[in-house]
Design an enzyme around this catalytic site. Structure first.
Site, short mmCIF file in Angstrom:
data_model
loop_
_atom_site.label_atom_id
_atom_site.label_comp_id
_atom_site.label_asym_id
_atom_site.label_seq_id
_atom_site.Cartn_x
_atom_site.Cartn_y
_atom_site.Cartn_z
N PRO A 57 49.77 66.08 69.22
CA PRO A 57 50.53 65.73 68.01
C PRO A 57 51.12 64.32 68.07
O PRO A 57 51.19 63.63 67.04
CB PRO A 57 51.63 66.79 67.95
N TYR A 58 51.53 63.88 69.25
CA TYR A 58 52.07 62.53 69.42
C TYR A 58 51.00 61.49 69.12
O TYR A 58 51.25 60.51 68.41
CB TYR A 58 52.58 62.39 70.85
N TYR A 59 49.78 61.72 69.63
CA TYR A 59 48.70 60.77 69.37
C TYR A 59 48.29 60.77 67.91
O TYR A 59 47.98 59.72 67.34
CB TYR A 59 47.49 61.09 70.27
N LYS A 61 50.90 58.64 66.13
CA LYS A 61 50.72 57.21 66.39
C LYS A 61 49.48 56.67 65.68
O LYS A 61 49.49 55.57 65.12
CB LYS A 61 50.62 56.97 67.90
#
Length: 217
Positions: free
Chosen positions: A128-130, A133
């Protein structure tokens, strides 16, 4: 330039504030979300503005008076869930881009993540972080702002090594780490290095001096 640092209380942000203040070329302005953080920066002689990335675009824009460039180095942190990643790392970044445009500011530097542009390289544990970003970067690139996107490798709390590898096609280096302070140095140097304008690049510790590496982009 007056440089608004969104996420100034984070580890990269604090390094960047100190670097800009020491160099004296640009004035750091801290964008923080707690009153005590405002006081901490003011006690160091740094202007600070209270704001929240979950506020509206207009409220964020109101914190951008007399600002010439914006650096986004905020993040929801490793202890939060996907909901905060969505609200801060994606929507907070997008709203900051929108606010920057609305304020008539042209220069924007984004701190992203190593290989965020390549789905095949994403770490499944923090996918989810990628995702956040990746799409925040895409929004910035489509914004018409004069952007620079810095995609650092694994962040370390080590002393500055002062040498880097910066590339739009870095491959897969054996060591893809970099001290946070060196990321901050790259951001500071990127602010008015024309070779970084409208560029997105991966960043790790390497053998080139920072200015040399950036000018080769």
């Amino acid at each position: 330039m007056n440089v608004l640092i969104v996420g100034a209380n984070g580890q990269i942000g604090r390094h960047l504030v100190d670097i800009l203040k020491e160099e004296g070329k640009h004035k750091p302005v801290a964008f923080v979300r707690k009153e005590e953080q405002v006081k901490d920066f003011e006690n160091k002689g740094v202007e600070a503005r209270l704001g929240n990335l979950e506020d509206s675009v207009d409220e964020i824009k109101d914190r951008m008076a007399d600002i010439d460039a914006v650096v986004f180095t905020a993040g929801s942190g490793g202890s939060t869930g996907a909901d905060k990643t969505l609200l801060i790392d994606l929507d907070g970044a997008v709203k900051t881009v929108e606010a920057t445009k609305a304020a008539g500011i042209d220069r924007f530097v984004m701190v992203s993540a190593f290989k965020a542009d390549d789905r095949d390289q994403w770490n499944e544990d923090i996918k989810p972080y990628y995702v956040a970003k990746h799409y925040a970067d895409m929004w910035l690139m489509d914004s018409s702002l004069n952007y620079t996107i810095v995609r650092p490798g694994m962040l370390e709390n080590e002393e500055s090594k002062g040498t880097i590898t910066a590339s739009t096609d870095i491959g897969t280096p054996e060591d893809f780490s970099i001290p946070r302070v060196d990321v901050a140095k790259v951001i500071a140097a990127s602010l008015d290095t024309e070779a970084t304008y409208e560029k997105a690049f991966d960043l790790v510790t390497g053998k080139d001096e920072i200015s040399d590496a950036l000018n080769k982009l």
